[in-house]
Design an enzyme around this catalytic site. Structure first.
Site, short mmCIF file in Angstrom:
data_model
loop_
_atom_site.label_atom_id
_atom_site.label_comp_id
_atom_site.label_asym_id
_atom_site.label_seq_id
_atom_site.Cartn_x
_atom_site.Cartn_y
_atom_site.Cartn_z
N GLY A 91 12.79 74.96 -123.54
CA GLY A 91 12.99 76.40 -123.47
C GLY A 91 13.83 76.88 -124.63
N SER A 131 17.00 80.71 -121.70
CA SER A 131 15.70 80.75 -121.02
C SER A 131 15.79 80.29 -119.57
CB SER A 131 14.70 79.88 -121.76
OG SER A 131 15.13 78.52 -121.76
N LYS A 156 16.61 76.94 -118.96
CA LYS A 156 16.22 75.52 -118.97
C LYS A 156 17.32 74.63 -118.39
CE LYS A 156 17.53 74.88 -123.86
NZ LYS A 156 18.12 76.23 -123.99
N ALA A 209 16.81 79.76 -126.18
CA ALA A 209 18.17 80.12 -125.80
C ALA A 209 18.15 81.05 -124.59
CB ALA A 209 18.88 80.80 -126.97
N ALA A 248 30.93 75.08 -114.02
CA ALA A 248 31.07 75.79 -112.76
C ALA A 248 29.81 75.68 -111.91
CB ALA A 248 31.41 77.26 -113.02
N HIS A 288 28.63 76.09 -117.54
CA HIS A 288 27.86 74.91 -117.13
C HIS A 288 28.63 74.11 -116.09
CE1 HIS A 288 24.29 74.36 -119.88
NE2 HIS A 288 24.84 75.47 -120.36
N ASP A 303 21.78 66.95 -121.62
CA ASP A 303 21.70 68.33 -122.09
C ASP A 303 22.57 68.46 -123.35
OD1 ASP A 303 21.32 71.03 -122.34
OD2 ASP A 303 22.11 71.56 -120.37
#
Length: 332
Positions: free
Chosen positions: A160, A164, A166, A162, A204, A202, A233
């Site tokens: 995906g 998006s 993903k 930015a 959280a 991320h 990631d």
């Protein structure tokens, strides 16, 4: 008639023809004349869960909305059937898996689905990734008869652009599994408040039980046969580090051996994805649909990352594309 969760509305009136409903104290066992045994299960939220054991030993677990088992003293092995709030409490299903209460042969049925869930096809896709299913109202379930539910994929690539969605999709795919290791390839960027805010967002979202590793050394993690699921990631940042390592940004160095060195690193990584025995979800940027890069180095990164994505996709059972928060299966 057993009460399972609190009622927030006005007092309930039950028809006089029905038995008086009761809430069984946590841990209490009821023996029924049919040969069934009902045990009240303590939850981490208001309400009570119930384990029902049949005369032949099959066991079913029912948990009310937004409820997860409190304490994981599971000694009877996996349940044949569990009816749980997979969408509202994915971590509750992860706990049951960690305790051995849900195994490969457990029929996981998602219940308590309201108007906030995804459309039917999308809901089925998300539940299948969790090893769960839903059934129409009025369906009779036979405990001990395992339905034909697709095996959750072992290797998944989520692509995906930015913002998006993903990364959110990747996290959702593993939300019902225990012992997940989140592998962040971006490293630290001291003095960059925007990057710090992204990292905080991320963190959280992730379940508190997940462990985080910040590294670009991915092959040893993929070849470790003892570990739990991996969420990597993202590949774009790993690839940036790989290009740094072989000085692939420089035109002269690229011609003198940088291209070969980068291809070798990409091939080693793809081979590790192919051979891994772990459940892996990989996230990568889809950069081929944007503005044509103005520099040779920018075009090189775009082209080589596109090749890496294609190589890794060939090793994955499932490939997903996220656009505007909507996830489309490219291979499933």
């Amino acid at each position: 008639m057993l009460l399972s969760h609190p009622h927030d509305g006005p007092p309930l009136e039950f028809p006089v023809s029905l038995p008086v409903p009761v809430r069984v104290p946590d841990g209490q066992v009821l023996d029924l004349i049919s040969g069934h045994r009902v045990r009240a299960v303590a939850l981490d939220a208001p309400g009570t869960g119930y384990e029902v054991a049949g005369p032949d030993g099959e066991r079913l677990l029912y948990l009310p909305p937004e409820g997860a088992v409190a304490g994981l003293e599971q000694s009877g092995g996996p349940y044949e059937t569990v009816l749980v709030d997979v969408v509202g409490r994915p971590d509750g299903l992860a706990r049951l898996r960690a305790a051995g209460a849900v195994g490969p042969g457990t029929d996981v049925v998602a219940v308590h689905l309201d108007h906030d869930v995804a459309p039917a096809e999308e809901l089925r896709r998300r539940l299948a990734a969790a090893g769960a299913r839903t059934v129409p109202d009025g369906t009779t379930l036979t405990v001990g008869r395992y339905p034909d539910v697709p095996e959750p994929p072992r290797r998944t690539l989520v692509l995906g652009g930015a913002r998006s969605g993903k990364s959110l999709e990747a996290e959702r795919l593993l939300a019902t599994y225990p012992d997940v290791r989140y592998v962040a390839t971006g490293g630290r960027r001291d003095g960059d408040p925007d990057w710090a805010a992204r990292v905080a967002a991320h963190r959280a979202r992730r379940p508190g039980s997940w462990r985080t590793t910040e590294t670009c050394d991915l092959v040893p993690l993929l070849t470790d046969v003892e570990g739990g699921p991996l969420l990597i990631d993202c590949l774009a940042l790993w690839f940036t580090d790989a290009m740094d390592a072989v000085e692939a940004w420089d035109d002269d160095q690229w011609e003198r051996g940088g291209a070969r060195a980068l291809a070798k690193r990409a091939a080693e990584f793809a081979a590790a994805v192919r051979e891994t025995r772990r459940t892996v979800v990989l996230v990568s940027n889809e950069v081929g649909s944007g503005v044509h890069p103005a520099t040779p180095a920018g075009r090189r990164f775009r082209d080589e990352l596109g090749r890496l994505n294609a190589t890794v996709a060939a090793e994955c059972e499932t490939v997903l594309l996220a656009v505007a928060g909507v996830v489309t299966p490219l291979r499933a």
